[in-house]
Design a protein around this motif. Structure first.
Motif, PDB file in Angstrom:
ATOM      1  N   ILE A  55       0.800  -1.152   0.138  1.00 21.49           N
ATOM      2  CA  ILE A  55       0.074  -0.047  -0.055  1.00 21.49           C
ATOM      3  C   ILE A  55       0.777   1.379   0.006  1.00 21.49           C
ATOM      4  CG2 ILE A  55      -2.101  -0.899   1.004  1.00 21.49           C
ATOM      5  CD1 ILE A  55      -0.844   0.070   3.783  1.00 21.49           C
ATOM      6  N   GLY A  56       2.186   1.178   0.317  1.00 20.50           N
ATOM      7  CA  GLY A  56       3.035   2.243   0.348  1.00 20.50           C
ATOM      8  C   GLY A  56       4.485   1.934   0.683  1.00 20.50           C
ATOM      9  N   MET A  57       5.149   3.153   0.839  1.00 18.62           N
ATOM     10  CA  MET A  57       6.576   2.735   1.115  1.00 18.62           C
ATOM     11  C   MET A  57       7.270   3.968   1.993  1.00 18.62           C
ATOM     12  SD  MET A  57       6.221   3.906  -1.942  1.00 18.62           S
ATOM     13  CE  MET A  57       6.647   4.966  -3.270  1.00 18.62           C
ATOM     14  N   GLU A  58       7.848   3.533   3.142  1.00 23.68           N
ATOM     15  CA  GLU A  58       8.573   4.610   3.732  1.00 23.68           C
ATOM     16  C   GLU A  58       9.918   4.965   3.215  1.00 23.68           C
ATOM     17  OE1 GLU A  58       8.990   3.965   8.116  1.00 23.68           O
ATOM     18  OE2 GLU A  58       9.902   6.108   8.255  1.00 23.68           O
ATOM     19  N   ALA A  59      10.232   6.233   3.003  1.00 29.87           N
ATOM     20  CA  ALA A  59      11.523   6.582   2.465  1.00 29.87           C
ATOM     21  C   ALA A  59      12.439   6.761   3.727  1.00 29.87           C
ATOM     22  CB  ALA A  59      11.444   8.123   1.795  1.00 29.87           C
ATOM     23  N   LEU A  60      13.804   6.005   3.535  1.00 28.98           N
ATOM     24  CA  LEU A  60      14.595   6.085   4.612  1.00 28.98           C
ATOM     25  C   LEU A  60      15.832   6.576   3.991  1.00 28.98           C
ATOM     26  CD1 LEU A  60      13.315   2.850   6.290  1.00 28.98           C
ATOM     27  CD2 LEU A  60      13.280   5.013   7.354  1.00 28.98           C
ATOM     28  N   VAL A  61      16.690   7.707   4.714  1.00 24.49           N
ATOM     29  CA  VAL A  61      17.822   8.377   4.082  1.00 24.49           C
ATOM     30  C   VAL A  61      19.032   7.376   4.302  1.00 24.49           C
ATOM     31  CG1 VAL A  61      18.179   9.810   5.987  1.00 24.49           C
ATOM     32  CG2 VAL A  61      18.929  10.495   3.477  1.00 24.49           C
ATOM     33  N   ARG A  62      19.891   7.501   3.387  1.00 21.76           N
ATOM     34  CA  ARG A  62      20.973   6.672   3.754  1.00 21.76           C
ATOM     35  C   ARG A  62      22.296   7.554   3.362  1.00 21.76           C
ATOM     36  NH1 ARG A  62      18.199   3.948   6.350  1.00 21.76           N
ATOM     37  NH2 ARG A  62      17.225   1.828   6.155  1.00 21.76           N
ATOM     38  N   LYS A 102       6.770   9.989  -8.339  1.00 23.70           N
ATOM     39  CA  LYS A 102       6.105  10.175  -9.456  1.00 23.70           C
ATOM     40  C   LYS A 102       6.652   9.531 -10.532  1.00 23.70           C
ATOM     41  CE  LYS A 102       4.008  13.186 -12.340  1.00 23.70           C
ATOM     42  NZ  LYS A 102       2.434  12.745 -12.740  1.00 23.70           N
ATOM     43  N   GLU A 103       7.869   9.409 -10.425  1.00 23.33           N
ATOM     44  CA  GLU A 103       8.742   8.455 -11.671  1.00 23.33           C
ATOM     45  C   GLU A 103       8.099   7.305 -11.859  1.00 23.33           C
ATOM     46  OE1 GLU A 103      13.004   9.455 -11.422  1.00 23.33           O
ATOM     47  OE2 GLU A 103      12.999   7.193 -12.139  1.00 23.33           O
ATOM     48  N   TRP A 104       7.823   6.408 -10.711  1.00 22.91           N
ATOM     49  CA  TRP A 104       7.233   4.992 -10.680  1.00 22.91           C
ATOM     50  C   TRP A 104       5.839   5.358 -11.109  1.00 22.91           C
ATOM     51  CZ3 TRP A 104       9.829   3.952  -5.165  1.00 22.91           C
ATOM     52  CH2 TRP A 104      11.173   3.538  -5.477  1.00 22.91           C
ATOM     53  N   GLN A 105       5.019   6.337 -10.741  1.00 26.04           N
ATOM     54  CA  GLN A 105       3.760   6.246 -11.187  1.00 26.04           C
ATOM     55  C   GLN A 105       3.536   6.550 -12.646  1.00 26.04           C
ATOM     56  OE1 GLN A 105       1.527   9.334  -9.006  1.00 26.04           O
ATOM     57  NE2 GLN A 105       1.784   8.347  -7.147  1.00 26.04           N
ATOM     58  N   ASP A 106       4.504   7.496 -13.140  1.00 27.83           N
ATOM     59  CA  ASP A 106       4.570   7.701 -14.764  1.00 27.83           C
ATOM     60  C   ASP A 106       5.019   6.537 -15.598  1.00 27.83           C
ATOM     61  OD1 ASP A 106       3.819  10.232 -14.451  1.00 27.83           O
ATOM     62  OD2 ASP A 106       5.834  11.146 -14.623  1.00 27.83           O
ATOM     63  N   LYS A 107       5.639   5.475 -14.709  1.00 26.24           N
ATOM     64  CA  LYS A 107       5.937   4.083 -15.383  1.00 26.24           C
ATOM     65  C   LYS A 107       4.798   3.181 -15.457  1.00 26.24           C
ATOM     66  CE  LYS A 107      11.002   3.612 -14.964  1.00 26.24           C
ATOM     67  NZ  LYS A 107      11.943   2.953 -14.348  1.00 26.24           N
ATOM     68  N   GLY A 108       3.717   3.653 -14.656  1.00 33.23           N
ATOM     69  CA  GLY A 108       2.582   2.592 -14.947  1.00 33.23           C
ATOM     70  C   GLY A 108       2.219   1.764 -13.705  1.00 33.23           C
ATOM     71  N   TYR A 109       3.387   1.701 -12.542  1.00 33.54           N
ATOM     72  CA  TYR A 109       2.915   1.114 -11.725  1.00 33.54           C
ATOM     73  C   TYR A 109       1.744   1.683 -10.727  1.00 33.54           C
ATOM     74  CZ  TYR A 109       7.778  -0.591 -12.366  1.00 33.54           C
ATOM     75  OH  TYR A 109       8.693  -1.214 -13.149  1.00 33.54           O
ATOM     76  N   THR A 110       1.203   0.734  -9.964  1.00 30.06           N
ATOM     77  CA  THR A 110      -0.146   1.288  -9.175  1.00 30.06           C
ATOM     78  C   THR A 110       0.348   2.422  -8.356  1.00 30.06           C
ATOM     79  OG1 THR A 110      -0.769  -1.063  -9.121  1.00 30.06           O
ATOM     80  CG2 THR A 110      -1.967   0.404  -7.591  1.00 30.06           C
ATOM     81  N   PRO A 111      -0.471   3.501  -8.271  1.00 35.80           N
ATOM     82  CA  PRO A 111       0.088   4.428  -7.270  1.00 35.80           C
ATOM     83  C   PRO A 111       0.085   4.332  -5.904  1.00 35.80           C
ATOM     84  CG  PRO A 111      -1.775   5.338  -8.803  1.00 35.80           C
ATOM     85  CD  PRO A 111      -1.613   3.958  -8.925  1.00 35.80           C
ATOM     86  N   LEU A 112       1.308   4.630  -5.310  1.00 35.07           N
ATOM     87  CA  LEU A 112       1.228   4.408  -3.957  1.00 35.07           C
ATOM     88  C   LEU A 112       1.605   5.580  -2.934  1.00 35.07           C
ATOM     89  CD1 LEU A 112       3.643   1.232  -4.213  1.00 35.07           C
ATOM     90  CD2 LEU A 112       1.195   0.989  -3.829  1.00 35.07           C
ATOM     91  N   LYS A 113       1.265   5.400  -1.868  1.00 32.73           N
ATOM     92  CA  LYS A 113       1.891   6.801  -0.878  1.00 32.73           C
ATOM     93  C   LYS A 113       3.047   6.568  -0.352  1.00 32.73           C
ATOM     94  CE  LYS A 113      -1.130   6.764   2.372  1.00 32.73           C
ATOM     95  NZ  LYS A 113      -2.230   7.047   3.325  1.00 32.73           N
ATOM     96  N   ILE A 114       4.008   7.622  -0.582  1.00 30.56           N
ATOM     97  CA  ILE A 114       5.240   7.536  -0.095  1.00 30.56           C
ATOM     98  C   ILE A 114       5.207   8.325   1.250  1.00 30.56           C
ATOM     99  CG2 ILE A 114       5.813   9.642  -1.233  1.00 30.56           C
ATOM    100  CD1 ILE A 114       8.854   8.420  -1.302  1.00 30.56           C
TER     101      ILE A 114
END
Ligand code: C2E
Ligand code: CA
Ligand code: CA
Ligand code: CA
Length: 278
Positions: A55-62, A102-114
């Motif tokens: 349903i989504g993904m958490e951004a974790l900085v590295r 946005k890049e992933w959405q533009d590639k056509g993957y199901t939109p997810l919340k970041i």
């Protein structure tokens, strides 16, 4: 005895110096790293527990320093907060995270919340709302696909926190309270806060399957959130027994090593492909 005392003191003093030197060094390196954009983001999947769906993904900085190697966010984020460097670093994470989503959405993957972590220091930055609006416009990400994770520490300055969270929600961005249960917010006033999700702290999930008190706390949060119509996610889900208890108690979302560790953008994209096929 005197001699030893003196040595002990000298030793203590040297330790102190060493520590502040290390700090100064790391602060300088952090400053450089921000200019050189020496960071990247890992993405950890969030899962709908009843449908077993992403349903989504958490951004974790590295931060992978060329000489010092990988430095843990638990080390450099507090330093970035103390020095104010969290403002430029946090802005970079926001921009890069939104851009990637946005890049992933533009590639056509199901939109997810970041989900992107926002520190207390960023919330009290006067221009934060404008900055986030600017980043959303720039990256063309619809606000509904951005969630901001804030900790209860922002409620030390409750008036400001509520104002800012309300303005962010007016933009259409979602708000989640991270590490919920460990900080300031009491059950009595959570209903006054403009939030969409409570993220139950990993410390309660860790022993939920073997500790009645942890389970009771989780159940209380679930009951509260149902009453208020707030979403709940459990973080730090590592094993099947924890998941079983969470499902039984009616928790609808989870995140943790059981599902996936944080992934590089390349690996997350592979995961996206898999989850579309699944
Ligand atoms: P957090 O926001 O509570 O993030 C969850 C941490 O738990 C992450 O550690 C994640 O890798 C780890 N984790 C995920 N699943 C599991 C699990 O099943 N078991 C265990 N033991 N750990 C799990 P990480 O990536 O080292 O980040 C640590 C903290 O650094 C974060 O805690 C957050 O407070 C901060 N942080 C990370 N990235 C950012 C950022 O971009 N901005 C800000 N302000 N803070 C960040
Ligand atoms: Ca978080
Ligand atoms: Ca957390
Ligand atoms: Ca945490």
């Amino acid at each position: 005895v005197k001699e030893r005392g003196r040595n002990g003191y000298a030793f203590f003093e040297a330790k102190m110096e060493e520590k502040s030197l290390e700090r100064i060094l790391l602060e300088n390196e952090l400053r450089k790293a921000i200019q050189l954009e020496q960071f990247h983001i890992d993405y950890q999947p969030k899962i709908d527990l009843s449908k077993n769906k992403l349903i989504g993904m958490e951004a974790l900085v590295r931060w992978n320093h060329p000489e010092l190697g990988k430095i843990s966010p638990n080390k450099f984020i507090p330093l970035a907060e103390e020095t104010g460097l969290i403002l430029p670093l946090g802005e970079w994470v926001l921009r890069r995270g939104c851009e990637q989503n946005k890049e992933w959405q533009d590639k056509g993957y199901t939109p997810l919340k970041i989900s992107i972590n926002l520190s207390a220091r960023q919330i009290s930055y006067p221009d934060i709302v404008r900055k986030i609006e600017e980043i959303l416009i720039e990256t063309k990400l619809e606000p509904e696909w951005l969630e901001l994770e804030v900790t209860e520490s922002i409620f030390v300055n409750i008036e400001n926190a509520i104002t800012v969270l309300q303005q962010l929600r007016d933009l259409g961005v979602h708000i989640s309270i991270d590490d919920f249960g460990t900080g300031y917010s009491s059950f009595s006033y959570i209903k006054h806060l403009p939030v969409d999700t409570l993220k139950i702290d990993a410390s309660f999930i860790r022993d939920i399957h073997q500790n009645k008190e942890s389970q009771a706390i989780v159940q209380a949060v679930l009951t509260l959130s149902q009453t208020l119509g707030i979403n709940v996610i459990a973080e730090g889900v590592e094993n099947q027994r924890q998941l079983d208890v969470l499902r039984e108690d009616g928790c609808s979302q989870g995140q943790g090593f059981l599902f996936s560790k944080p992934l590089s953008s390349q690996d997350f994209e592979e995961y996206l492909k898999e989850s579309v096929r699944a």
